[in-house]
Design a protein around this motif. Structure first.
Motif, short mmCIF file in Angstrom:
data_model
loop_
_atom_site.label_atom_id
_atom_site.label_comp_id
_atom_site.label_asym_id
_atom_site.label_seq_id
_atom_site.Cartn_x
_atom_site.Cartn_y
_atom_site.Cartn_z
N ARG A 16 39.06 42.41 37.26
CA ARG A 16 39.67 42.55 38.59
C ARG A 16 38.89 41.76 39.64
O ARG A 16 39.50 41.17 40.55
N ILE A 17 37.57 41.74 39.54
CA ILE A 17 36.77 40.96 40.49
C ILE A 17 37.14 39.49 40.37
O ILE A 17 37.33 38.79 41.39
N LEU A 19 39.97 38.19 39.30
CA LEU A 19 41.32 38.01 39.83
C LEU A 19 41.32 38.02 41.35
O LEU A 19 42.00 37.21 42.00
N GLU A 20 40.54 38.93 41.94
CA GLU A 20 40.46 39.01 43.40
C GLU A 20 39.78 37.77 43.98
O GLU A 20 40.22 37.24 45.01
N GLU A 21 38.72 37.30 43.34
CA GLU A 21 38.01 36.12 43.84
C GLU A 21 38.89 34.88 43.81
O GLU A 21 38.76 33.99 44.65
N LYS A 22 39.79 34.83 42.84
CA LYS A 22 40.71 33.70 42.75
C LYS A 22 41.97 33.89 43.58
O LYS A 22 42.82 33.01 43.64
N LYS A 221 23.09 43.21 47.38
CA LYS A 221 23.45 43.48 48.77
C LYS A 221 24.45 42.45 49.28
O LYS A 221 25.42 42.79 49.97
N ARG A 222 24.24 41.18 48.92
CA ARG A 222 25.18 40.12 49.34
C ARG A 222 26.53 40.30 48.66
O ARG A 222 27.58 40.15 49.29
N MET A 223 26.53 40.61 47.36
CA MET A 223 27.77 40.75 46.62
C MET A 223 28.61 41.91 47.15
O MET A 223 29.85 41.86 47.14
N LYS A 224 27.95 42.95 47.64
CA LYS A 224 28.67 44.11 48.15
C LYS A 224 29.38 43.83 49.47
O LYS A 224 30.20 44.63 49.92
N GLU A 225 29.08 42.69 50.07
CA GLU A 225 29.79 42.26 51.28
C GLU A 225 31.07 41.51 50.95
O GLU A 225 31.89 41.27 51.84
N ARG A 226 31.25 41.15 49.70
CA ARG A 226 32.43 40.35 49.32
C ARG A 226 33.66 41.25 49.25
O ARG A 226 33.59 42.41 48.78
N PRO A 227 34.81 40.76 49.69
CA PRO A 227 36.05 41.56 49.62
C PRO A 227 36.37 42.04 48.20
O PRO A 227 36.92 43.13 48.04
N SER A 228 36.03 41.24 47.20
CA SER A 228 36.33 41.63 45.82
C SER A 228 35.58 42.91 45.43
O SER A 228 36.14 43.78 44.76
#
Length: 262
Positions: A16-17, A19-22, A221-228
């Motif tokens: 899902r991550i 798919l969301e990132e794309k 911490k940075r990854m948790k800021e991503r919408p995915s």
């Protein structure tokens, strides 16, 4: 595209991550393994083993997270899985680590045995009703027994923990020189690694695995800021969300056992 998944399935989260990132359009179908919905014959026929996730795109059916990630990588702008050996190696290593052992080792034994006994009843009943699937159901029963035996083995649990520590140590070294797990741009390796870190946080073992590794902690911490992350993992991270999955499942199983509806 149709994705059959469960929100707390780590392998489902990887897919899902990605798919969301794309920014790909897909429809989700929730399959609850706690209720043994992944053992339904119609699901088992398209996915021998009943593992999640499953991706369907027209007549194409892809099972298991690694082949699905490879397929997603070919759509639109690639994540470099096919072009970059470093990405492939990271995805392979992450896929080889068995998160189920770590997860179940942090769940009270009476809880996972409750669900395991119910699943065995479902599998045995399904064998009788669907003789054409008997061999596949029997294979699944053996794999469930193997997992339970592994949970009794101090050596296997230690080896699983050591494998995770090596993965995190290598990630710490990698992230000291690059922004992402396989280089300077987001890749499928990051989608897979985010799911691993999400599982560590879910099990509340960050103090053991993440805090001693400052580069991995900063990366997380940075990854948790991503919408995915917020869409796939973050919205299900609260304890109340876990209870929303577990408590209704226990009630459902209790009723089905009472009326022998396996």
């Amino acid at each position: 595209m149709q994705l059959y998944h469960h929100p707390l399935s780590m392998n489902s989260q990887k897919v899902r991550i990605a798919l969301e990132e794309k920014n790909l359009s897909y429809t989700v179908h929730r399959v609850n393994p706690l209720k043994a919905r992944n053992f339904k014959p119609e699901f088992f026929r398209q996915n021998p083993g009943g593992a999640l996730p499953v991706l369907k795109n027209g007549s194409l059916v892809i099972c298991e997270s690694l082949p699905i990630l490879e397929y997603i990588d070919t759509i639109n702008d690639p994540f470099r899985l096919h072009q970059c050996e470093t990405v492939r190696e990271w995805v392979r290593r992450i896929n080889e680590w068995d998160a189920k052992l770590l997860t179940l080792s942090h769940v009270p034994e009476r809880v996972w045995r409750f669900f395991s006994r119910f699943k065995r009843h479902v599998l045995i009943a399904s064998m009788t009703k669907n003789p054409d699937l008997a061999t596949l159901y029997h294979t699944k029963l053996r794999s469930m027994h193997a997992i339970e035996e592994s949970l009794k083995s101090i050596e296997e649990l230690a080896a699983n923990k050591q494998q995770l520590n090596r993965l995190l140590d290598d990630a710490e070294e990698q992230l000291s020189t690059t922004q992402f797990i396989a280089g300077f741009t987001f890749s499928v390796a990051d989608a897979a690694f985010m799911a691993v870190l999400g599982r560590i946080e879910l099990l509340k073992v960050s103090a053991e695995y993440l805090q001693p590794r400052p580069q991995v902690s900063l990366y997380w911490k940075r990854m948790k800021e991503r919408p995915s992350y917020k869409q796939v993992i973050g919205k299900y991270s609260a304890r109340v969300m876990h209870l929303k999955f577990v408590i209704p499942s226990i009630c459902n199983i209790g009723i089905r056992k009472l009326f022998m509806r396996f």
